[in-house]
Structure formats: structure tokens, C-alpha cells
Write a protein that holds these residues in place. Structure first.
Motif, PDB file in Angstrom:
ATOM      1  N   PRO A 160       0.829  -1.212   0.000  1.00  0.00           N
ATOM      2  CA  PRO A 160       0.000   0.000   0.000  1.00  0.00           C
ATOM      3  C   PRO A 160       0.864   1.264   0.000  1.00  0.00           C
ATOM      4  O   PRO A 160       0.792   2.091   0.920  1.00  0.00           O
ATOM      5  CB  PRO A 160      -0.811  -0.139   1.301  1.00  0.00           C
ATOM      6  CG  PRO A 160       0.098  -0.918   2.195  1.00  0.00           C
ATOM      7  CD  PRO A 160       0.874  -1.860   1.324  1.00  0.00           C
ATOM      8  N   LEU A 201      -0.963   3.015  -3.611  1.00  0.00           N
ATOM      9  CA  LEU A 201      -1.580   3.766  -2.515  1.00  0.00           C
ATOM     10  C   LEU A 201      -2.492   4.864  -3.080  1.00  0.00           C
ATOM     11  O   LEU A 201      -3.603   5.070  -2.594  1.00  0.00           O
ATOM     12  CB  LEU A 201      -0.502   4.376  -1.609  1.00  0.00           C
ATOM     13  CG  LEU A 201      -1.011   5.261  -0.465  1.00  0.00           C
ATOM     14  CD1 LEU A 201      -1.937   4.487   0.475  1.00  0.00           C
ATOM     15  CD2 LEU A 201       0.161   5.844   0.327  1.00  0.00           C
ATOM     16  N   LEU A 251      -5.613   3.220  -4.114  1.00  0.00           N
ATOM     17  CA  LEU A 251      -6.420   2.822  -2.948  1.00  0.00           C
ATOM     18  C   LEU A 251      -7.167   4.020  -2.375  1.00  0.00           C
ATOM     19  O   LEU A 251      -8.356   3.928  -2.048  1.00  0.00           O
ATOM     20  CB  LEU A 251      -5.520   2.221  -1.861  1.00  0.00           C
ATOM     21  CG  LEU A 251      -4.937   0.828  -2.112  1.00  0.00           C
ATOM     22  CD1 LEU A 251      -3.907   0.479  -1.032  1.00  0.00           C
ATOM     23  CD2 LEU A 251      -6.031  -0.238  -2.156  1.00  0.00           C
ATOM     24  N   LEU A 274      -8.712   2.115   0.629  1.00  0.00           N
ATOM     25  CA  LEU A 274      -7.552   2.025   1.527  1.00  0.00           C
ATOM     26  C   LEU A 274      -7.863   1.295   2.836  1.00  0.00           C
ATOM     27  O   LEU A 274      -7.140   0.375   3.229  1.00  0.00           O
ATOM     28  CB  LEU A 274      -6.977   3.416   1.819  1.00  0.00           C
ATOM     29  CG  LEU A 274      -5.814   3.421   2.813  1.00  0.00           C
ATOM     30  CD1 LEU A 274      -4.630   2.624   2.278  1.00  0.00           C
ATOM     31  CD2 LEU A 274      -5.383   4.842   3.157  1.00  0.00           C
ATOM     32  N   TYR A 317      -8.597  -2.398   2.423  1.00  0.00           N
ATOM     33  CA  TYR A 317      -7.401  -3.153   2.010  1.00  0.00           C
ATOM     34  C   TYR A 317      -6.457  -3.347   3.199  1.00  0.00           C
ATOM     35  O   TYR A 317      -5.952  -4.446   3.428  1.00  0.00           O
ATOM     36  CB  TYR A 317      -6.676  -2.450   0.873  1.00  0.00           C
ATOM     37  CG  TYR A 317      -5.503  -3.248   0.323  1.00  0.00           C
ATOM     38  CD1 TYR A 317      -5.725  -4.451  -0.348  1.00  0.00           C
ATOM     39  CD2 TYR A 317      -4.187  -2.834   0.508  1.00  0.00           C
ATOM     40  CE1 TYR A 317      -4.664  -5.205  -0.844  1.00  0.00           C
ATOM     41  CE2 TYR A 317      -3.121  -3.570   0.012  1.00  0.00           C
ATOM     42  CZ  TYR A 317      -3.368  -4.761  -0.657  1.00  0.00           C
ATOM     43  OH  TYR A 317      -2.320  -5.517  -1.143  1.00  0.00           O
ATOM     44  N   HIS A 336       2.990  -0.480   6.434  1.00  0.00           N
ATOM     45  CA  HIS A 336       3.050  -1.129   5.111  1.00  0.00           C
ATOM     46  C   HIS A 336       3.604  -2.552   5.216  1.00  0.00           C
ATOM     47  O   HIS A 336       3.366  -3.373   4.330  1.00  0.00           O
ATOM     48  CB  HIS A 336       3.904  -0.302   4.145  1.00  0.00           C
ATOM     49  CG  HIS A 336       5.343  -0.219   4.517  1.00  0.00           C
ATOM     50  ND1 HIS A 336       5.798   0.521   5.584  1.00  0.00           N
ATOM     51  CD2 HIS A 336       6.457  -0.791   3.983  1.00  0.00           C
ATOM     52  CE1 HIS A 336       7.108   0.393   5.677  1.00  0.00           C
ATOM     53  NE2 HIS A 336       7.532  -0.391   4.720  1.00  0.00           N
TER      54      HIS A 336
END
Lengths: 348, 110
Positions: A245, A250, A253, A259, A262, A331
Motif C-alpha cells: 500500500p 496507494l 487505494l 484504503l 485493504y 506497510h
């Protein structure tokens, strides 16, 4: 997966900075304390096991602008590793028992010193990986690249999101699939992908969207069957890799409202066994300018190494690197979801 | 508005085991075993589940097996074909009853 196929850098987007990316991830309303998870299994702070792989990012320039690229690579990127820095990489690899040098980019072949670098590494006898986007092999200046790689027994690790066209072109741009098939046939003609250890052809699939990749072991046979059935193509192995991400993924997302879900998917799928096997424990990542990082993702987030006075390839000290603590942030859940994920595919 | 279908409820499926837990345990053990690689791959099983989810018109199952199909490596073309298979069977199952209709009509008619 529709997104503007230009770099964040060219659009002067906020997310072109690592700091801005980390800020967005930190604000996501999920309990993404990676260190807490490590602590629960006695792995905090995360330490290296050994240093076997030097992953060298020789530049951010690329002939493609894929929608999920964690490097934000593209034709407009001018960051390119110099021969002097490559010489320092060669020295570091030789003096520290590194067994594999994993060359990545961008499209690594666009670095004018790429060929020289491969020749030198080949003479040193280390295992060499070229992370290749396939399409570069069809461009005029690089039409002899595949034969060059074969001559030096370079393992080719190449991206193909799916064995079918729709998803591949959605992620990597229209026409990519047909070019990739053409390049794979060319590699097969050179002897790649036919069980010869010296001419290993590895395919990499990333999900085309906000979901986890399939099980590597479950899907590899089907990929082999389908590519052979449709095109007569063979390859040696398949890596499945989770989308991190960060960077352009990103951006996607955030812009699609995916976002939080996920991140929650990554957290729900956290696998402590994968956490013990993350690639940063046996890899050092080198940036185009020689700066050292725990992994390619930390490199793109501009998170240099902890506990090292001058984290640069010119001061490479394997013993000091083995004693460092590895920097983590939310991340990192991308590497520990499901079967785990690394530049060598799943880890469990 | 409190819609009957709320996708966040799917995550509470396990709560069904708060009562009569031994039955829930048997169900979930069997369910999880069903979807493992066997004579059919996990990906093929997820496609079958997606098709059945459409045939039974269970929105929870459609969401769950759309994600599952993607995560098992199917693309949207393959998933759409699976839904067409379900639709064809549903449509065919409807149409074949026309034979019964015709038989009944023939018995009644002159």
C-alpha cells in the motif's frame, strides 16, 4: 483498475514523497501497529538473520507506467545509478559473502551501465537476477538484451499479472499482454524457462486490485498449463506477490476509497509464520544513489537504515548491518498477509 | 434505514456458534475442508461457489466469493462466464418446466 498512467512525480503529487505516504498510512483507522504484532511473537525489534541478497535499484527510469508501481517509475524519471556506485556494489558483494545480486528498477536495462554491471557480476560468480518488465526486450535498443542475459546465465524474473489479457492490460497498460507473450516466446527460444538452472525464467503475478494474491503452490500448475496450451510458452516457476500500500498503488487505494478495507484485509490475514521469514531479514536494498535500506519498499518510503552511521554502499559493513534493527511501519503488513510476500514470492 | 443485508454482518458469521457450538464447529470444519485443493483446485471451487451464490442469490456469498475468486487467481472474464453458467442453468431449469406446462395444457385442451 483504472488510474492515470503517469508518474506521481510528473504530476507533482503529494504522494510522490515517502513522508506523505507514511502520513496517509498512519491516519488510516485500523490497528496497524506492526511492531506490536512482532512483540507478541518475540520478534521485536526485528533483526536480520543473515545478509545473502543485495537488491540493487539501478534507476527509476522505465518504458512503462504500471498502475500499481511501488517505485513510481516511468519514462520521466531520471534517477540512474552511476558506474561508480555500481563498482561499490560489486565490492560490497564480493567482500561480504553475498550470494545473489537482484537488479531492479525501473527497467534496469535502461541504465546504460547495466550491461557492464552484469558482466562484472557474472565474472564474480554470484547469482544474478534481472527484474524485467518483458516489454523492454522488444524495444529497438534492447533487442539483443535477452541473448546477453542468457549468455551470462542471468535469472529473469518478469512481471505478468495474469495468464490472460484483460487483467494484465488493466494493470500494465493496453498492449502489454501481447508484447509480454512475444517476449516470453523469445526467451523460450533462447532456452529460458525449460528447467535449465542456468536459464531460469520466473513469472511474477501481482493482484490487479485491492485483494490478496492467490496461493503460489495452488496456482502455478494452472499458469503453466494455460500459457502452454494457448501459446506454447513454458516457464520455471511463479511468484505471487502482494501489492504494497505505497506509491501509485496507494494513490489508487485512496482515490477509489479502498484504503481502509485493504489495510484491514492485510491485518486480518496477518500470519506470524510469515513475519519470521520477511525478506528484509536476509536482504539489503541499495538505492540508485547508493543509499542502503531494509527493503525496496522502505527505499521508496525514504526510510534509510537504522543504527548505521552512514547507510551508504560505499561504507558497506556486513557485520554492522547484521546487528542493526530493521525499520517497520504499517506497510509491512503487506509482507505478512496470508502466505507472506517477498521479492521471491510467498514465504511460507 | 436498517437494510436486511449489511455486508459488515458477514464477518459475524462465526457468531452463529454462540449457540449449539458443536454443530457450528462441525459445519465450519467441513466448510473449510471443502474449499481446499483437491481433485478440483481452490480456484475452480471458488468459481463454482460464485456461480451457486448467484443461483441462490445470496448477497453475502456473492461478495465473499467475488473476493475469493479474485484472490484465487480468476479474472473478471472467467468470473462472468461462471455467472453465465449459473444463469443458463437457472434459465434452462425454468424453460424445461415449459414441457410440463405443455403437457398439462395438452391434457386440458381439445
Amino acid at each position: 483498475m483504472t488510474i492515470s498512467l503517469t508518474t506521481l512525480h510528473s504530476r507533482e503529487h503529494d504522494l510522490s514523497s515517502g513522508e506523505a505516504q507514511l502520513r496517509i498510512l498512519e491516519k488510516a483507522p485500523v490497528d496497524a501497529d506492526f511492531n506490536k504484532r512482532l512483540d507478541a511473537i518475540g520478534l521485536a525489534p526485528l533483526m536480520p538473520t543473515q545478509i545473502q541478497i543485495l537488491q540493487v535499484n539501478v534507476g527509476k527510469m522505465c518504458n512503462m507506467t504500471c498502475s500499481h508501481c511501488h517505485v513510481d517509475a516511468g519514462p520521466d524519471r531520471t534517477e540512474i545509478m552511476t558506474r561508480e556506485t555500481m563498482e561499490e556494489c560489486l565490492h560490497a558483494a564480493q567482500s561480504s559473502g553475498i550470494t545473489t545480486v537482484d537488479i531492479t528498477g525501473g527497467a534496469p536495462e535502461l541504465n546504460p551501465n547495466f550491461y557492464w554491471f552484469v558482466e562484472q557480476l557474472s565474472a564474480q560468480g554470484v547469482h544474478i537476477i534481472d527484474r524485467c518488465n518483458l516489454t523492454i526486450l522488444l524495444t529497438g535498443p534492447h533487442k539483443n538484451t535477452a541473448a546477453f542475459l542468457a549468455k551470462h546465465h542471468v535469472e529473469i524474473v518478469c512481471s505478468l499479472p495474469h495468464y490472460r489479457k484483460t487483467s494484465t492490460d488493466a494493470q500494465r497498460g493496453d498492449g502489454t499482454y501481447d508484447q509480454s507473450i512475444q517476449a516470453l516466446r523469445m526467451l523460450n527460444d533462447l532456452g529460458y524457462g525449460q528447467g535449465n538452472e542456468e536459464l531460469k525464467l520466473t513469472l511474477v503475478t501481482n493482484p490487479v486490485g485491492a485483494f490478496l494474491p492467490p496461493s503460489q503452490s495452488s496456482i502455478e500448475d494452472e499458469w503453466k498449463h494455460e500459457l502452454h496450451r494457448n501459446f506454447g510458452i513454458t516457464f520455471d516457476r511463479l511468484y505471487t506477490i502482494t501489492n504494497m500500500p505505497i506509491s501509485r498503488f496507494l494513490e489508487w487505494l485512496v482515490s477509489t476509497g479502498n484504503l481502509v478495507d485493504y489495510m484491514q484485509r492485510l491485518l486480518d490475514a496477518y500470519n506470524p509464520i510469515a513475519a519470521a521469514k520477511v525478506m528484509c531479514r536476509n536482504t539489503i536494498s541499495v538505492g540508485w544513489d547508493g543509499m542502503l535500506y531494509d527493503c525496496d519498499f522502505n527505499q521508496m518510503l525514504e526510510m534509510p537504515l537504522n543504527s548505521i552511521a552512514r547507510p551508504h554502499i560505499s561504507d558497506f559493513d556486513a557485520n554492522a548491518l547484521k546487528r542493526r534493527t530493521i525499520r517497520t511501519a504499517s506497510h509491512c503488513f503487506g509482507c505478512t498477509a496470508g502466505a507472506g510476500s517477498s521479492c521471491s514470492g510467498s514465504v511460507t | 434505514m436498517n437494510p436486511y443485508f449489511d455486508k459488515s454482518e458477514l464477518k459475524k458469521f462465526g457468531e452463529i456458534g454462540k449457540n449449539v457450538p458443536h454443530l457450528a464447529e462441525k459445519f465450519f470444519d467441513w466448510y473449510n475442508e471443502v474449499f481446499k485443493d483437491g481433485a478440483l483446485s481452490e480456484r475452480e471451487k471458488a468459481l463454482i461457489a460464485l456461480a451457486v451464490a448467484h443461483a441462490t442469490q445470496c448477497p453475502y456469498c456473492i461478495d465473499a466469493y467475488t473476493t475469493a475468486c479474485l484472490e484465487k487467481g480468476s479474472d473478471l472474464d472467467q468470473m462472468t462466464e461462471a455467472v453465465h453458467v449459473a444463469s443458463a442453468i437457472k434459465g434452462g431449469a425454468c424453460l424445461i418446466h415449459g414441457v410440463q406446462m405443455r403437457g398439462h395444457a395438452e391434457r386440458l385442451g381439445m
